[in-house]
Design a protein around this motif. Sequence first.
Motif, PDB file in Angstrom:
ATOM      1  N   PRO A 126       0.832  -1.216   0.000  1.00 27.16           N
ATOM      2  CA  PRO A 126       0.000   0.000   0.000  1.00 27.16           C
ATOM      3  C   PRO A 126       0.854   1.249   0.000  1.00 27.16           C
ATOM      4  O   PRO A 126       2.054   1.212   0.304  1.00 27.16           O
ATOM      5  N   GLU A 127       0.245   2.370  -0.340  1.00 28.86           N
ATOM      6  CA  GLU A 127       0.983   3.631  -0.411  1.00 28.86           C
ATOM      7  C   GLU A 127       1.371   4.154   0.972  1.00 28.86           C
ATOM      8  O   GLU A 127       2.413   4.781   1.133  1.00 28.86           O
ATOM      9  N   SER A 128       0.546   3.912   1.974  1.00 34.50           N
ATOM     10  CA  SER A 128       0.797   4.473   3.300  1.00 34.50           C
ATOM     11  C   SER A 128       1.623   3.524   4.161  1.00 34.50           C
ATOM     12  O   SER A 128       1.640   2.310   3.944  1.00 34.50           O
ATOM     13  N   TYR A 129       2.330   4.101   5.142  1.00 38.40           N
ATOM     14  CA  TYR A 129       3.026   3.295   6.130  1.00 38.40           C
ATOM     15  C   TYR A 129       1.998   2.751   7.112  1.00 38.40           C
ATOM     16  O   TYR A 129       1.211   3.515   7.672  1.00 38.40           O
ATOM     17  N   GLY A 130       1.996   1.440   7.318  1.00 44.03           N
ATOM     18  CA  GLY A 130       1.033   0.890   8.258  1.00 44.03           C
ATOM     19  C   GLY A 130       0.865  -0.599   8.098  1.00 44.03           C
ATOM     20  O   GLY A 130       1.640  -1.279   7.416  1.00 44.03           O
ATOM     21  N   ASP A 131      -0.174  -1.109   8.729  1.00 44.57           N
ATOM     22  CA  ASP A 131      -0.430  -2.534   8.804  1.00 44.57           C
ATOM     23  C   ASP A 131      -1.403  -2.978   7.712  1.00 44.57           C
ATOM     24  O   ASP A 131      -2.045  -2.154   7.060  1.00 44.57           O
ATOM     25  N   ILE A 132      -1.511  -4.290   7.540  1.00 48.66           N
ATOM     26  CA  ILE A 132      -2.475  -4.902   6.629  1.00 48.66           C
ATOM     27  C   ILE A 132      -3.249  -5.950   7.412  1.00 48.66           C
ATOM     28  O   ILE A 132      -2.657  -6.756   8.134  1.00 48.66           O
ATOM     29  N   VAL A 133      -4.569  -5.947   7.280  1.00 46.09           N
ATOM     30  CA  VAL A 133      -5.399  -6.917   7.983  1.00 46.09           C
ATOM     31  C   VAL A 133      -6.219  -7.699   6.970  1.00 46.09           C
ATOM     32  O   VAL A 133      -6.689  -7.151   5.963  1.00 46.09           O
ATOM     33  N   ALA A 134      -6.341  -9.007   7.217  1.00 46.48           N
ATOM     34  CA  ALA A 134      -7.156  -9.885   6.379  1.00 46.48           C
ATOM     35  C   ALA A 134      -8.487 -10.120   7.072  1.00 46.48           C
ATOM     36  O   ALA A 134      -8.533 -10.624   8.195  1.00 46.48           O
ATOM     37  N   LEU A 135      -9.576  -9.763   6.423  1.00 47.75           N
ATOM     38  CA  LEU A 135     -10.922  -9.922   6.978  1.00 47.75           C
ATOM     39  C   LEU A 135     -11.607 -11.096   6.302  1.00 47.75           C
ATOM     40  O   LEU A 135     -11.833 -11.083   5.091  1.00 47.75           O
ATOM     41  N   ASP A 136     -11.907 -12.128   7.084  1.00 45.35           N
ATOM     42  CA  ASP A 136     -12.578 -13.305   6.544  1.00 45.35           C
ATOM     43  C   ASP A 136     -14.069 -13.043   6.395  1.00 45.35           C
ATOM     44  O   ASP A 136     -14.740 -12.660   7.352  1.00 45.35           O
ATOM     45  N   LEU A 137     -14.582 -13.292   5.206  1.00 45.89           N
ATOM     46  CA  LEU A 137     -15.996 -13.088   4.911  1.00 45.89           C
ATOM     47  C   LEU A 137     -16.729 -14.425   4.949  1.00 45.89           C
ATOM     48  O   LEU A 137     -16.210 -15.443   4.496  1.00 45.89           O
ATOM     49  N   GLN A 138     -17.932 -14.399   5.492  1.00 42.72           N
ATOM     50  CA  GLN A 138     -18.806 -15.558   5.516  1.00 42.72           C
ATOM     51  C   GLN A 138     -20.130 -15.170   4.863  1.00 42.72           C
ATOM     52  O   GLN A 138     -20.454 -13.987   4.773  1.00 42.72           O
ATOM     53  N   PRO A 139     -20.900 -16.154   4.404  1.00 44.10           N
ATOM     54  CA  PRO A 139     -22.160 -15.828   3.711  1.00 44.10           C
ATOM     55  C   PRO A 139     -23.105 -14.953   4.528  1.00 44.10           C
ATOM     56  O   PRO A 139     -23.887 -14.193   3.958  1.00 44.10           O
ATOM     57  N   ASP A 140     -23.043 -15.059   5.862  1.00 37.62           N
ATOM     58  CA  ASP A 140     -23.966 -14.289   6.698  1.00 37.62           C
ATOM     59  C   ASP A 140     -23.322 -13.068   7.344  1.00 37.62           C
ATOM     60  O   ASP A 140     -23.970 -12.380   8.131  1.00 37.62           O
ATOM     61  N   THR A 141     -22.064 -12.794   7.035  1.00 39.77           N
ATOM     62  CA  THR A 141     -21.362 -11.674   7.669  1.00 39.77           C
ATOM     63  C   THR A 141     -20.469 -10.967   6.664  1.00 39.77           C
ATOM     64  O   THR A 141     -19.671 -11.617   5.987  1.00 39.77           O
ATOM     65  N   GLY A 142     -20.613  -9.650   6.573  1.00 43.37           N
ATOM     66  CA  GLY A 142     -19.761  -8.849   5.714  1.00 43.37           C
ATOM     67  C   GLY A 142     -19.117  -7.724   6.497  1.00 43.37           C
ATOM     68  O   GLY A 142     -19.248  -7.636   7.721  1.00 43.37           O
ATOM     69  N   TYR A 143     -18.417  -6.837   5.786  1.00 38.87           N
ATOM     70  CA  TYR A 143     -17.730  -5.717   6.429  1.00 38.87           C
ATOM     71  C   TYR A 143     -17.938  -4.443   5.629  1.00 38.87           C
ATOM     72  O   TYR A 143     -17.984  -4.460   4.387  1.00 38.87           O
ATOM     73  N   PHE A 144     -18.044  -3.336   6.351  1.00 36.01           N
ATOM     74  CA  PHE A 144     -17.978  -2.020   5.748  1.00 36.01           C
ATOM     75  C   PHE A 144     -16.532  -1.537   5.838  1.00 36.01           C
ATOM     76  O   PHE A 144     -15.901  -1.641   6.897  1.00 36.01           O
ATOM     77  N   LEU A 145     -16.012  -1.009   4.724  1.00 37.98           N
ATOM     78  CA  LEU A 145     -14.648  -0.497   4.671  1.00 37.98           C
ATOM     79  C   LEU A 145     -14.696   1.013   4.541  1.00 37.98           C
ATOM     80  O   LEU A 145     -15.449   1.543   3.719  1.00 37.98           O
ATOM     81  N   THR A 146     -13.917   1.707   5.338  1.00 34.82           N
ATOM     82  CA  THR A 146     -13.904   3.158   5.268  1.00 34.82           C
ATOM     83  C   THR A 146     -13.041   3.624   4.095  1.00 34.82           C
ATOM     84  O   THR A 146     -12.293   2.848   3.488  1.00 34.82           O
ATOM     85  N   ARG A 147     -13.139   4.873   3.786  1.00 35.83           N
ATOM     86  CA  ARG A 147     -12.510   5.437   2.597  1.00 35.83           C
ATOM     87  C   ARG A 147     -11.017   5.163   2.549  1.00 35.83           C
ATOM     88  O   ARG A 147     -10.288   5.432   3.487  1.00 35.83           O
ATOM     89  N   GLY A 148     -10.573   4.611   1.411  1.00 35.86           N
ATOM     90  CA  GLY A 148      -9.152   4.421   1.188  1.00 35.86           C
ATOM     91  C   GLY A 148      -8.531   3.219   1.869  1.00 35.86           C
ATOM     92  O   GLY A 148      -7.320   3.009   1.743  1.00 35.86           O
ATOM     93  N   SER A 149      -9.317   2.382   2.555  1.00 34.70           N
ATOM     94  CA  SER A 149      -8.729   1.261   3.287  1.00 34.70           C
ATOM     95  C   SER A 149      -8.625  -0.018   2.459  1.00 34.70           C
ATOM     96  O   SER A 149      -7.876  -0.929   2.815  1.00 34.70           O
ATOM     97  N   TYR A 150      -9.352  -0.122   1.351  1.00 39.74           N
ATOM     98  CA  TYR A 150      -9.341  -1.339   0.539  1.00 39.74           C
ATOM     99  C   TYR A 150      -8.001  -1.532  -0.154  1.00 39.74           C
ATOM    100  O   TYR A 150      -7.430  -0.603  -0.721  1.00 39.74           O
TER     101      TYR A 150
END
Length: 251
Positions: free
Chosen positions: A106-130
Amino acid sequence: MEFCVKHAPVCSTLEFSLSQDEYVVAQPNSMLTMTAGIVISAHAGRLESPAALSSPAGERAIASSSPSPRGRSSWLGGFKSMLGGESFFTAEFRAKSDEQTVVLAPESYGDIVALDLQPDTGYFLTRGSYLANVGSTNVRVKYGGLKGMMSKKGLFLMHATGHGTVFCHSYGAIVHHRLSANETLLVDNRFMVAFSDTVQYRLVKASDSLKDSLMSGEGLINHYSGPGDIYYQTRGKPSGGFLTTLIDVAF
């Protein structure tokens, strides 16, 4: 397919080991290195990646089935991605043969997190985090309304669903907090990275007193209520100035 995060938490990179016909969907301009057997293609908007995913501890393995049709790309999808704070185009990295490697940074200095998706659970991602996604995932732009704009997340949020993994990057280290039912946590708007779509959030004053909220520099913050997971970063990305801030809030 396997993936692992290296050089965390400051200069994190995301490395994929691919077999023939396996591929990764990612944010453009994120490739650090790749082997000669990787083919890059660009598409407007978001694509679905069809590989089935498993998630053991440590280095993560992805069990890929035979290739299936890609998700549709479109110019409208590209514009929607821009509204969600991401790029107009999506990059696809596909292996022509076995034992291929692609590394994303990624362009910024920082961490990377892996979010596991399941059929009944998703995630909202804030601007620029994808950063990227693999598996039978679907990343779309969802209207956040006035609440999203006032909470500095913008009118539109990225919504990741399906069965697979979506990767987010941060500015600083990433902290994971699991909210139980009815448990609440207040987080400054600038620090949120992602949260489960089962989590409810609303905008509140940092203090009962408006004067204290403004004079403390906190102003309005987000009130998150479980159940679900929230991920926030330990640093707030520097502001690009008044005009940039105004555009970010508007979209």
